[in-house]
Design an enzyme around this catalytic site. Structure first.
Site, mmCIF file in Angstrom:
data_model
loop_
_atom_site.group_PDB
_atom_site.id
_atom_site.type_symbol
_atom_site.label_atom_id
_atom_site.label_comp_id
_atom_site.label_asym_id
_atom_site.label_seq_id
_atom_site.Cartn_x
_atom_site.Cartn_y
_atom_site.Cartn_z
ATOM 1 N N PHE A 191 0.832 -1.217 0.000
ATOM 2 C CA PHE A 191 0.000 0.000 0.000
ATOM 3 C C PHE A 191 0.866 1.267 0.000
ATOM 4 O O PHE A 191 0.745 2.130 -0.886
ATOM 5 C CB PHE A 191 -0.902 -0.086 1.245
ATOM 6 C CG PHE A 191 -1.759 1.093 1.555
ATOM 7 C CD1 PHE A 191 -2.524 1.706 0.575
ATOM 8 C CD2 PHE A 191 -1.834 1.569 2.870
ATOM 9 C CE1 PHE A 191 -3.346 2.781 0.903
ATOM 10 C CE2 PHE A 191 -2.661 2.628 3.203
ATOM 11 C CZ PHE A 191 -3.415 3.244 2.210
ATOM 12 N N ARG B 9 8.058 -10.281 -3.370
ATOM 13 C CA ARG B 9 8.366 -11.670 -2.989
ATOM 14 C C ARG B 9 8.250 -12.588 -4.183
ATOM 15 O O ARG B 9 8.964 -13.567 -4.288
ATOM 16 C CB ARG B 9 7.399 -12.127 -1.901
ATOM 17 C CG ARG B 9 7.978 -11.925 -0.543
ATOM 18 C CD ARG B 9 7.187 -12.656 0.465
ATOM 19 N NE ARG B 9 6.033 -11.880 0.897
ATOM 20 C CZ ARG B 9 5.369 -12.154 1.989
ATOM 21 N NH1 ARG B 9 5.712 -13.175 2.717
ATOM 22 N NH2 ARG B 9 4.338 -11.415 2.344
ATOM 23 N N ASP C 198 13.048 -11.835 -0.693
ATOM 24 C CA ASP C 198 12.209 -12.114 0.484
ATOM 25 C C ASP C 198 12.971 -11.654 1.721
ATOM 26 O O ASP C 198 14.183 -11.874 1.826
ATOM 27 C CB ASP C 198 11.936 -13.632 0.538
ATOM 28 C CG ASP C 198 10.866 -13.978 1.560
ATOM 29 O OD1 ASP C 198 11.025 -13.611 2.749
ATOM 30 O OD2 ASP C 198 9.873 -14.606 1.188
ATOM 31 N N ALA D 111 9.092 -2.611 3.055
ATOM 32 C CA ALA D 111 8.507 -3.935 3.302
ATOM 33 C C ALA D 111 8.712 -4.399 4.739
ATOM 34 O O ALA D 111 9.788 -4.232 5.314
ATOM 35 C CB ALA D 111 9.133 -4.957 2.354
ATOM 36 N N SER D 112 7.682 -4.972 5.289
ATOM 37 C CA SER D 112 7.743 -5.598 6.614
ATOM 38 C C SER D 112 6.423 -6.330 6.809
ATOM 39 O O SER D 112 5.402 -5.855 6.305
ATOM 40 C CB SER D 112 7.911 -4.530 7.711
ATOM 41 O OG SER D 112 8.468 -5.071 8.883
ATOM 42 N N TYR E 75 3.546 -7.185 16.707
ATOM 43 C CA TYR E 75 3.786 -6.210 15.631
ATOM 44 C C TYR E 75 4.591 -5.024 16.173
ATOM 45 O O TYR E 75 5.550 -4.574 15.533
ATOM 46 C CB TYR E 75 2.451 -5.730 15.036
ATOM 47 C CG TYR E 75 2.661 -4.643 14.002
ATOM 48 C CD1 TYR E 75 3.296 -4.929 12.785
ATOM 49 C CD2 TYR E 75 2.254 -3.325 14.234
ATOM 50 C CE1 TYR E 75 3.516 -3.933 11.841
ATOM 51 C CE2 TYR E 75 2.472 -2.336 13.292
ATOM 52 C CZ TYR E 75 3.104 -2.642 12.092
ATOM 53 O OH TYR E 75 3.339 -1.649 11.168
ATOM 54 N N LYS F 160 8.394 -3.893 14.830
ATOM 55 C CA LYS F 160 8.786 -2.580 14.273
ATOM 56 C C LYS F 160 9.899 -1.952 15.117
ATOM 57 O O LYS F 160 10.819 -1.335 14.588
ATOM 58 C CB LYS F 160 7.570 -1.642 14.202
ATOM 59 C CG LYS F 160 6.473 -2.088 13.263
ATOM 60 C CD LYS F 160 6.946 -2.402 11.852
ATOM 61 C CE LYS F 160 7.392 -1.207 11.052
ATOM 62 N NZ LYS F 160 7.867 -1.609 9.695
ATOM 63 N N VAL G 3 -2.163 4.434 8.744
ATOM 64 C CA VAL G 3 -2.160 5.019 7.403
ATOM 65 C C VAL G 3 -3.449 4.651 6.668
ATOM 66 O O VAL G 3 -3.792 3.468 6.562
ATOM 67 C CB VAL G 3 -0.929 4.514 6.607
ATOM 68 C CG1 VAL G 3 -0.877 5.194 5.244
ATOM 69 C CG2 VAL G 3 0.363 4.776 7.385
ATOM 70 N N SER H 223 -4.060 -1.651 6.785
ATOM 71 C CA SER H 223 -4.710 -0.628 7.615
ATOM 72 C C SER H 223 -6.070 -0.223 7.062
ATOM 73 O O SER H 223 -6.998 0.055 7.822
ATOM 74 C CB SER H 223 -3.804 0.585 7.800
ATOM 75 O OG SER H 223 -3.184 0.965 6.598
HETATM 76 P P1 NAP Z 1 1.146 -3.802 3.156
HETATM 77 O O1 NAP Z 1 0.371 -3.277 2.021
HETATM 78 O O2 NAP Z 1 0.676 -5.034 3.823
HETATM 79 O O3 NAP Z 1 2.654 -3.981 2.681
HETATM 80 C C1 NAP Z 1 3.557 -4.799 3.322
HETATM 81 C C2 NAP Z 1 4.627 -5.135 2.319
HETATM 82 O O4 NAP Z 1 5.634 -5.912 2.948
HETATM 83 C C3 NAP Z 1 4.106 -5.940 1.138
HETATM 84 O O5 NAP Z 1 4.672 -5.464 -0.041
HETATM 85 C C4 NAP Z 1 4.585 -7.331 1.453
HETATM 86 O O6 NAP Z 1 4.829 -8.124 0.312
HETATM 87 C C5 NAP Z 1 5.909 -7.018 2.126
HETATM 88 N N1 NAP Z 1 6.376 -8.163 2.880
HETATM 89 C C6 NAP Z 1 5.812 -8.731 3.967
HETATM 90 N N2 NAP Z 1 6.524 -9.801 4.343
HETATM 91 C C7 NAP Z 1 7.547 -9.920 3.460
HETATM 92 C C8 NAP Z 1 8.615 -10.822 3.287
HETATM 93 N N3 NAP Z 1 8.810 -11.873 4.104
HETATM 94 N N4 NAP Z 1 9.474 -10.629 2.265
HETATM 95 C C9 NAP Z 1 9.313 -9.596 1.413
HETATM 96 N N5 NAP Z 1 8.314 -8.696 1.514
HETATM 97 C C10 NAP Z 1 7.451 -8.878 2.519
HETATM 98 O O7 NAP Z 1 1.274 -2.735 4.303
HETATM 99 P P2 NAP Z 1 1.684 -1.200 4.290
HETATM 100 O O8 NAP Z 1 0.658 -0.499 5.082
HETATM 101 O O9 NAP Z 1 2.014 -0.710 2.956
HETATM 102 O O10 NAP Z 1 2.999 -1.287 5.182
HETATM 103 C C11 NAP Z 1 4.269 -0.965 4.687
HETATM 104 C C12 NAP Z 1 5.179 -0.611 5.828
HETATM 105 O O11 NAP Z 1 4.629 0.483 6.553
HETATM 106 C C13 NAP Z 1 5.397 -1.725 6.841
HETATM 107 O O12 NAP Z 1 6.750 -1.672 7.230
HETATM 108 C C14 NAP Z 1 4.489 -1.324 8.000
HETATM 109 O O13 NAP Z 1 4.964 -1.841 9.208
HETATM 110 C C15 NAP Z 1 4.630 0.173 7.934
HETATM 111 N N6 NAP Z 1 3.559 0.928 8.571
HETATM 112 C C16 NAP Z 1 2.279 0.804 8.118
HETATM 113 C C17 NAP Z 1 1.266 1.538 8.722
HETATM 114 C C18 NAP Z 1 -0.167 1.440 8.262
HETATM 115 O O14 NAP Z 1 -1.056 1.831 9.000
HETATM 116 N N7 NAP Z 1 -0.419 0.959 7.044
HETATM 117 C C19 NAP Z 1 1.566 2.391 9.796
HETATM 118 C C20 NAP Z 1 2.886 2.498 10.226
HETATM 119 C C21 NAP Z 1 3.876 1.768 9.593
HETATM 120 P P3 NAP Z 1 3.702 -9.117 -0.301
HETATM 121 O O15 NAP Z 1 2.877 -8.252 -1.213
HETATM 122 O O16 NAP Z 1 4.487 -10.145 -1.000
HETATM 123 O O17 NAP Z 1 2.915 -9.636 0.857
#
Ligand code: NAP
Length: 337
Positions: free
Chosen positions: A12, A33, A61, A82-83, A154, A158, A188, A200
């Site tokens: 996202f 991945r 990965d 990524a996480s 989680y 982080k 977010v 989220s």
């Molecule tokens: P998201 O859409 O779920 O994205 C997570 C990403 O991490 C995806 O691209 C996923 O890849 C990748 N990922 C997960 N496990 C992996 C692995 N083992 N190897 C390689 N890639 C992997 O979530 P997002 O909201 O965009 O989050 C992105 C970052 O922002 C994360 O670090 C999260 O902790 C941080 N964050 C998010 C929020 C929020 O509210 N959204 C708030 C604060 C911080 P796949 O597509 O292959 O699953």
């Protein structure tokens, strides 16, 4: 023009970073991945106006060393987004912690090896706010207490991942050092560029689809995804961003304020009643995700983005507009039923 690697290109936040970097004329690499998601990413970018996206994708990965060297070599900057991110509770906390920490190790080590100028790490407000010391107002000086029994997997993932990144950057010797800047977003929301609504926004989907019977007494900051992406890109080159972490958050809301706002704006399944704490705790005896939520009840979390505004000149759009855009997009996708 710079060459920039964005990790987790299918995600996202990452896809918004890529969208903005491409719009600024940069050459972008992304990791996924599985390259099976390439068509989905390219279609999303074409729909966002990038007909011939200057983007190449690499497979990597967070749990494996393979792929990171190739993806990072030759890049000027890395945005490590990524996480693993889930709303619920993993079977084991290591399911979140290990990939988060090993991912930082692979990405930051490769960046140091290939003399990348700066890594921007997507950390989280989750690495700041679980201090468990009664504090209600947080700054970048605060750190989540990973040893506290009530800190969730989680939040630990982080915090430990960000701490590992700072340690690796601090251990460098030699004249040319890779810099680190960290972005700590709160929750977010905002439009998704793909059909994958993201973790989220799934929370907003549950609210407008009537899956949340009443609002628990929870308090979080919220921020728009486009502003989060912009913060990453500014932190990438800003001369005062190196060595700093930045909270990015538009506004804090109690959950009841959010759900009432959505109801007032036409989302009839969004609850307007509060769920008493005792009931949340009772459900928490049977359900692990509810138990996790119950640890946050009544916990006020003010996370002002004063530093990002002062240092980076960062600005946040009004979160109510973002929430309505998010809900409208989700409803259009058929998620309000
Ligand atoms: P998201 O859409 O779920 O994205 C997570 C990403 O991490 C995806 O691209 C996923 O890849 C990748 N990922 C997960 N496990 C992996 C692995 N083992 N190897 C390689 N890639 C992997 O979530 P997002 O909201 O965009 O989050 C992105 C970052 O922002 C994360 O670090 C999260 O902790 C941080 N964050 C998010 C929020 C929020 O509210 N959204 C708030 C604060 C911080 P796949 O597509 O292959 O699953």
């Amino acid at each position: 023009m710079a060459r920039i690697l964005v990790t987790g290109a299918s995600g996202f936040i990452a896809l918004h970073c890529i969208d903005q970097l491409l719009a600024q004329g940069h050459e972008v690499r992304g990791t996924v991945r599985s390259l099976s998601r390439e068509a989905e990413i390219m279609t999303a970018l074409a729909e966002a106006g990038h007909k011939q996206a200057n983007l190449s994708l690499y497979e990597a990965d967070l749990t494996k060393e393979a792929g990171w060297d190739d993806a990072v070599a030759g890049c000027d900057y890395v945005l490590h987004v990524a996480s693993p991110f889930i709303l619920g509770v993993p079977k084991h906390e290591d399911d979140l912690i290990k990939p988060a920490v090993s991912g930082v190790e692979y990405v930051v080590s490769a960046a140091i090896k290939h003399q990348v100028k700066r890594v921007v790490l997507t950390s989280s407000g989750a690495a700041i706010t679980d201090t468990h010391d009664g504090k209600t107002h947080f700054t970048e000086a605060d750190w989540t207490d990973v040893s506290h029994p009530k800190t969730s997997a989680y939040y630990k993932s982080k915090t430990l991942a960000e701490q590992r990144a700072w340690a690796l950057i601090g251990e460098q010797s030699g004249a040319q050092k890779t810099e680190l800047s960290v972005i700590n977003p709160t929750v977010v929301v905002g439009p998704t560029l793909t059909d994958d609504i993201g973790t989220s926004n799934d929370f907003i989907r549950q609210i407008i689809a009537g899956k949340v019977p009443a609002a628990a007494n929870l308090h979080f900051g919220f921020v728009d995804v486009r502003d989060v992406a912009a913060a990453h890109i500014t932190a990438m080159t800003h001369d005062k961003a190196a060595g700093e972490r930045f909270i990015v958050s538009a506004q804090e809301l109690w959950l009841i304020e959010l759900t009432t706002f959505l109801r007032e704006n036409g989302y009839q399944k969004s609850p307007t009643r509060r769920m008493p704490n005792w009931l949340v705790k009772l459900f928490g005896l049977l359900d692990a995700p509810t138990k996790q939520i119950s640890e946050l009840l009544d916990s006020e979390r003010y996370t002002p983005a004063d530093k990002a505004k002062a240092v980076l000149g960062w600005q946040a759009r009004d979160i109510h507009g973002s929430l309505l855009e998010t809900a409208a997009q989700l409803a259009k996708m058929g998620h309000a039923k």
